[in-house]
Design a protein around this motif. Structure first.
Motif, short mmCIF file in Angstrom:
data_model
loop_
_atom_site.label_atom_id
_atom_site.label_comp_id
_atom_site.label_asym_id
_atom_site.label_seq_id
_atom_site.Cartn_x
_atom_site.Cartn_y
_atom_site.Cartn_z
N LEU A 7 16.64 12.97 -49.39
CA LEU A 7 16.64 13.39 -50.80
C LEU A 7 17.76 12.68 -51.52
N VAL A 8 17.41 11.91 -52.56
CA VAL A 8 18.39 11.19 -53.37
C VAL A 8 18.57 11.95 -54.68
N VAL A 9 19.79 12.40 -54.95
CA VAL A 9 20.09 13.15 -56.17
C VAL A 9 21.01 12.29 -57.03
N ASP A 10 20.43 11.60 -57.98
CA ASP A 10 21.19 10.66 -58.82
C ASP A 10 20.39 10.44 -60.09
N ASP A 11 21.06 10.42 -61.25
CA ASP A 11 20.35 10.22 -62.51
C ASP A 11 20.12 8.75 -62.83
N ASP A 12 20.57 7.85 -61.97
CA ASP A 12 20.31 6.42 -62.13
C ASP A 12 18.96 6.11 -61.48
N ARG A 13 17.92 6.01 -62.28
CA ARG A 13 16.57 5.84 -61.75
C ARG A 13 16.41 4.51 -61.01
N LEU A 14 17.08 3.48 -61.48
CA LEU A 14 16.96 2.19 -60.82
C LEU A 14 17.61 2.23 -59.44
N LEU A 15 18.74 2.90 -59.32
CA LEU A 15 19.37 3.05 -58.02
C LEU A 15 18.46 3.85 -57.09
N CYS A 16 17.84 4.90 -57.60
CA CYS A 16 16.92 5.69 -56.78
C CYS A 16 15.78 4.83 -56.24
N GLU A 17 15.24 3.96 -57.08
CA GLU A 17 14.14 3.11 -56.66
C GLU A 17 14.59 2.10 -55.61
N LEU A 18 15.80 1.58 -55.77
CA LEU A 18 16.33 0.62 -54.80
C LEU A 18 16.51 1.30 -53.44
N VAL A 19 17.07 2.50 -53.44
CA VAL A 19 17.23 3.25 -52.19
C VAL A 19 15.87 3.57 -51.58
N ARG A 20 14.93 3.99 -52.43
CA ARG A 20 13.59 4.31 -51.93
C ARG A 20 12.96 3.10 -51.24
N THR A 21 13.03 1.94 -51.90
CA THR A 21 12.43 0.74 -51.34
C THR A 21 13.02 0.42 -49.97
N THR A 22 14.32 0.49 -49.86
CA THR A 22 15.00 0.16 -48.61
C THR A 22 14.64 1.13 -47.50
N PHE A 23 14.68 2.42 -47.79
CA PHE A 23 14.48 3.42 -46.74
C PHE A 23 13.01 3.56 -46.34
N GLU A 24 12.09 3.35 -47.29
CA GLU A 24 10.68 3.41 -46.92
C GLU A 24 10.30 2.28 -45.99
N LEU A 25 10.96 1.12 -46.13
CA LEU A 25 10.72 0.03 -45.19
C LEU A 25 11.14 0.39 -43.77
N GLU A 26 12.05 1.35 -43.66
CA GLU A 26 12.53 1.80 -42.35
C GLU A 26 11.81 3.06 -41.88
N GLY A 27 10.74 3.46 -42.57
CA GLY A 27 9.93 4.57 -42.13
C GLY A 27 10.34 5.93 -42.66
N TYR A 28 11.26 5.99 -43.59
CA TYR A 28 11.68 7.25 -44.20
C TYR A 28 10.69 7.68 -45.28
N GLU A 29 10.63 8.97 -45.51
CA GLU A 29 10.07 9.50 -46.74
C GLU A 29 11.23 9.80 -47.67
N VAL A 30 11.13 9.38 -48.92
CA VAL A 30 12.25 9.51 -49.86
C VAL A 30 11.79 10.29 -51.08
N ASP A 31 12.52 11.36 -51.39
CA ASP A 31 12.31 12.12 -52.63
C ASP A 31 13.50 11.86 -53.55
N SER A 32 13.23 11.72 -54.85
CA SER A 32 14.29 11.48 -55.83
C SER A 32 14.38 12.65 -56.80
#
Length: 350
Positions: A7-32
């Motif tokens: 779970l990523v809790v941050d109001d920077d939407r672009l940062l959330c998307e960058l984290v999502r992209t990275t972690f989904e490549l490693e098999g994570y499910e990411v909620d923002s």
């Protein structure tokens, strides 16, 4: 087996998307979640294996929220990584129970390397085998592309805001120098009163462009050498709302900076404008800025009056503690007033 969830809790939407992209490549499910309300809703729906928490969230003290997560049985054992642009905030986060801290800006690979062992130690989620690990070179390339896109977008927003600043200065009523002075004053006072606010990059832009709504005010009112009539004053007061609307769709300013633009003429006693807010309902950045804006208004030459001395302006601000101004902000002002005076003298010498 259940995949790992972040779970990523941050109001920077672009940062959330960058984290999502990275972690989904490693098999994570990411909620923002972009604020605490969304975070609480996400936590009620599903339990994450780790939480990435921005300490500088709007509308709430991030340290307070971190402490609340640690006190709540459902989240007390979930690894939390705090992020902020301030080392001081990082120390406070560790003291409040965060397992780790990363200073912004950071590499998503660094975050990935930090969170994965925390989840393993906590016994949550399923750790993937080597077959689901993306090639490091490809992952680095994708991350660099994302970071570059983020940088280019922020540069475009900054250029847009700079154009607006130039347009305001072209009105030729001293706004350029006034804006620079109050930005330096406000930054120093924020450091004294609430240093965590400086993690928000929109804040400085809000200080600089606090009067951008005056672009829409007629010159006959804006440059009038005498006292404004009641209708003229009401028209002048529209600049706060006009400024916020003008910049509403610029993400670079949609956090604390926008709140400064709209609310910097509110008063602690509720007699300000445009919303007649009072006390702590006024955004903190706006309460801070109101003090230095008044300081500069009193000590600078204006079309309708001559300036007063620095000491007289300081005395007036102290007199208005608890009336016009937040008492705590005035206390901070008194503590750092010698530094503000040094900035004032540097500007006069420039």
């Amino acid at each position: 087996m259940r995949p790992r969830r972040l779970l990523v809790v941050d109001d920077d939407r672009l940062l959330c998307e960058l984290v999502r992209t990275t972690f989904e490549l490693e098999g994570y499910e990411v909620d923002s979640a972009y604020d605490v309300i969304e975070a609480e809703r996400s936590l009620a729906e599903s339990r994450p294996d780790a939480i990435l928490l921005d300490i500088g969230l709007p509308g709430i003290d991030g340290i307070f929220y971190l402490e609340r997560l640690r006190e709540t049985p459902q989240t007390s054992k979930i690894p939390i990584v705090a992020i902020s642009g301030s080392d001081e905030a990082g120390r406070a986060a560790r003291a409040a129970g965060a397992e780790a801290f990363l200073r912004k800006p950071f590499s998503p690979l660094e975050l990935l390397a930090l969170i994965t062992p925390l989840i393993r130690e906590a016994g949550f989620g399923t750790m993937g085998t080597g077959s689901d690990v993306v090639d490091a070179a490809n992952l680095n390339r994708l991350i660099e592309i994302g970071r570059r896109q983020h940088q280019l977008l922020n540069e475009a927003y900054a250029q847009t805001v700079a154009v607006l600043a130039s347009a305001l200065e072209s009105r030729d009523f001293g706004t350029s120098r006034h804006s620079r002075r109050v930005t330096s004053y406000a930054t120093r006072l924020t450091l004294e009163v609430a240093p965590r606010l400086l993690d928000d990059p929109s804040l400085e832009w809000g200080f600089l462009l606090h009067d951008v709504g005056k672009i829409a005010i007629p010159d006959g009112i804006l440059l009038k050498p005498g006292r404004l009539t009641p209708p003229e004053r009401r028209r002048m007061q529209e600049h706060a709302e006009l400024g916020e609307r003008l910049l509403a769709h610029v993400p670079l300013l949609n956090q604390e900076g926008a709140r400064v633009i709209r609310s910097h003429h509110e008063r602690w006693d509720g007699n300000g404008y445009p919303d007649r807010l009072s006390e702590e309902s006024i955004p903190l950045g706006a309460r801070i800025f109101a003090v230095v804006d008044a300081l500069d208004a009193m000590t600078d030459m204006r079309p309708y009056r001559t300036p007063v001395s620095w000491d007289a302006a300081v005395e007036e601000i102290l007199r208005c503690r608890g009336g016009h101004f937040d008492p705590d902000v005035v206390d901070g002002f008194e503590a750092c007033e010698p530094d503000l005076y040094s900035l004032h003298m540097q500007e006069l010498a420039a």
